[in-house]
Design an enzyme around this catalytic site. Structure first.
Site, short mmCIF file in Angstrom:
data_model
loop_
_atom_site.label_atom_id
_atom_site.label_comp_id
_atom_site.label_asym_id
_atom_site.label_seq_id
_atom_site.Cartn_x
_atom_site.Cartn_y
_atom_site.Cartn_z
N ASP A 74 -9.04 -4.20 -5.94
CA ASP A 74 -8.52 -3.49 -4.77
C ASP A 74 -9.26 -2.17 -4.60
O ASP A 74 -9.22 -1.31 -5.48
CB ASP A 74 -7.03 -3.23 -4.94
CG ASP A 74 -6.33 -2.78 -3.66
OD1 ASP A 74 -6.96 -2.03 -2.89
OD2 ASP A 74 -5.19 -3.19 -3.44
N SER A 113 0.83 -1.20 0.00
CA SER A 113 0.00 0.00 0.00
C SER A 113 0.88 1.26 0.00
O SER A 113 1.66 1.46 -0.92
CB SER A 113 -0.95 -0.05 1.19
OG SER A 113 -2.00 0.85 1.06
N HIS A 161 -7.57 -5.70 -0.62
CA HIS A 161 -6.40 -4.83 -0.71
C HIS A 161 -5.13 -5.65 -0.66
O HIS A 161 -4.91 -6.42 0.27
CB HIS A 161 -6.45 -3.84 0.45
CG HIS A 161 -5.41 -2.78 0.40
ND1 HIS A 161 -4.96 -2.21 -0.78
CD2 HIS A 161 -4.72 -2.16 1.38
CE1 HIS A 161 -4.06 -1.29 -0.51
NE2 HIS A 161 -3.88 -1.25 0.79
#
Length: 514
Positions: free
Chosen positions: A456, A232, A484
């Site tokens: 995602d 991320s 995610h």
């Protein structure tokens, strides 16, 4: 302004994804002493390091046992990399010795955020962070970036004040001038508290400085090249490192990428659409199950969810602890569950109960997202998230751009759009941003593997595609699925590709697994 509160969707994924397996019962300090150059007995500063950084690069961490197979240490880093004599911050580091006993090097990790603890990720969830072959091959290292967790940390509000900031419902009607003014005042009070309680570190809490810290850690750990796995926000941190130190790039894997060229406004807008799409995927799954509280088509179910959000916005639901569940907290609960498909059953329960007037499970999800437990906050991720984003993202949005973003949200994310906007907290941050947005090429770096997940919601697949294309040595691996990030989530093709690269240096074919 698109609220940066909703940009918190970029937060780390480790704890949230672990929620599927968990029961729903669910200060900063600054040190003035720079390391003495002649005190080092281990790693030595590279020849091209400036003299004023030699003491930092040559320091020898004092490792102590902090759990079975884990060692912890503190590493000193310049508070201001442009003026190393200005002051020092501490970086908290944990490492797990390679299970095979003969590590090929260190593998630094970052779970995202910005603001998530890499120390907690490795120390508490090692097998969630990486697969067994990686554990056997590397000394896996977690660190809390500057401003985060056990490192010299951003500090703002006490728990009661944080409760009021995150959960209290404004008295004025949503969207009114009075509502805007109340939220702006809250943001200003939050920013003022951060400035008062963070010992002068706020202007130095930036991704560029954190990337420079990673090069220091690389050297202190005794590695010629940086091997790194970033999730991320960690992909932006890793890409920034590669841009600054392309010659020091070893094996980098960036999972769930952020496009470094996307503005803060567009980040919020694209994420709003991403969560709307993830909600639709959830609804399609939910409608096939008897326990689903919605009926009809996906469009009808989304309309009914919109009605629920509007209902709790008008008439918040009281919880046993006295808090009131309004639309903002309910949306936070929804976001929390959408990070992992394994968490969808909790979302079904939360929405079913809310329709019956019971907000308890929704609050449990929102609390999990906010790092709140039994009225206390387990970390400083909210404060650190704000500090990084307010320094990293230029505040140069025009009224026309803002209006276009609002129109796009209304058209493509009609369920979440009414609760996605509000005053931008960074407009009252005590320091002007120093970061820039633009493509990152990292010319001269070794191959960099980018993993993107097609469904995602927090870092949309298009961002991974964009980053892989920008990087001169980028290679895209595609995880077809929801949730995610993609590595270590059960997709054998993705896991094999990532581990073959990290362990054996085998560069995957472009577009593999898609």
């Amino acid at each position: 302004m698109i609220s940066t509160l909703r940009r918190r969707a970029r937060r780390a994924t480790a704890a949230l994804a672990a929620l599927a397996a968990a029961s729903l019962a669910l200060t900063a300090c600054l040190y003035a002493a720079i390391p003495e150059e002649d005190a080092a007995v281990g790693p030595q500063a590279p020849a091209d390091i400036p003299a004023d950084l030699e003491g930092f690069y040559s320091q020898e961490p004092q490792w102590t046992s902090c759990g079975d197979g884990f060692e912890c240490a503190i590493v000193a880093s310049p508070l201001d990399w442009d003026d190393p004599a200005f002051g020092v911050i501490e970086l908290s580091v944990v490492r797990h010795a390679a299970g095979g006993g003969a590590p090929i090097g260190s593998l630094l990790t970052n779970p995202g955020g910005p603001g998530a603890s890499g120390v907690d990720l490795v120390r508490d969830s090692l097998d969630f962070a990486v697969g067994q072959s990686v554990i056997d091959t590397y000394d896996v290292v977690g660190f809390d970036p500057r401003g985060v967790g056990e490192s010299t940390a951003v500090a703002c509000l006490d728990p009661a004040e944080m409760d009021a900031y995150l959960y209290d419902i404004p008295a004025a009607p949503r969207g009114s001038a009075e509502w805007e003014a109340e939220l702006e005042e809250r943001n200003r009070a939050f920013a003022d508290a951060c400035e008062a309680n963070s010992d002068g570190i706020l202007p130095f809490i930036t991704t560029e400085n954190s990337a420079r810290d990673m090069d220091l850690l690389r050297a202190v750990l005794g590695d010629d090249k940086l091997n790194f796995l970033g999730y991320s926000y960690g992909t932006f941190l890793g890409a920034t490192y590669a841009e600054l130190y392309p010659e020091n790039v070893g094996r980098l894997v960036l999972d769930g990428a952020i496009d470094p060229a996307v503005s803060g406004l567009d980040v919020g807008t694209i994420q709003g659409v991403g969560f709307e799409n993830a909600l639709r995927a959830f609804m399609a799954d939910c409608l096939d199950m008897a326990e689903c509280p919605f009926r009809g088509s996906v469009d009808q179910a989304m309309s009914d969810l919109g009605a629920l959000l509007a209902s709790v916005d008008r008439s918040p639901l009281p919880a046993a602890d006295g808090r009131m569940l309004g639309a903002d907290s309910l949306l936070t609960a929804i976001i929390a569950a959408l990070y992992s498909e394994g968490n969808w059953p909790y979302l079904t329960t939360a929405l079913s109960d809310a329709l019956q007037g019971d907000p308890e499970v929704a609050f449990q999800l929102a609390d999990f997202y906010n790092g709140r437990q039994a009225g206390e906050y387990l970390d400083n991720s909210t404060e650190a998230f704000r500090a990084y984003n307010c320094m990293d993202y230029p505040n140069d949005i025009t009224d026309e751009e803002e209006a276009a973003a609002e129109a796009l949200l209304a058209a493509e994310a009609p369920t979440v759009a009414p609760y996605w906007s509000g005053p931008d907290p960074c407009e009252v941050w005590p320091y002007d941003p120093t970061g820039t947005r633009g493509e990152i090429a990292a010319e001269g770096a070794a191959p960099i593997v980018v993993v993107g997940t097609t469904g995602d919601p927090a870092t949309p697949y298009e961002w991974s595609v964009a980053l892989a294309e920008q990087l001169a040595s980028g290679v895209l691996v595609t995880n077809v699925g929801e949730g995610h990030t993609g590595y270590n989530k059960g997709n054998a093709c993705v896991d094999d590709a990532v581990e073959a690269y990290l362990v054996d240096g085998v560069v995957p074919a472009e577009g593999l697994c898609g």
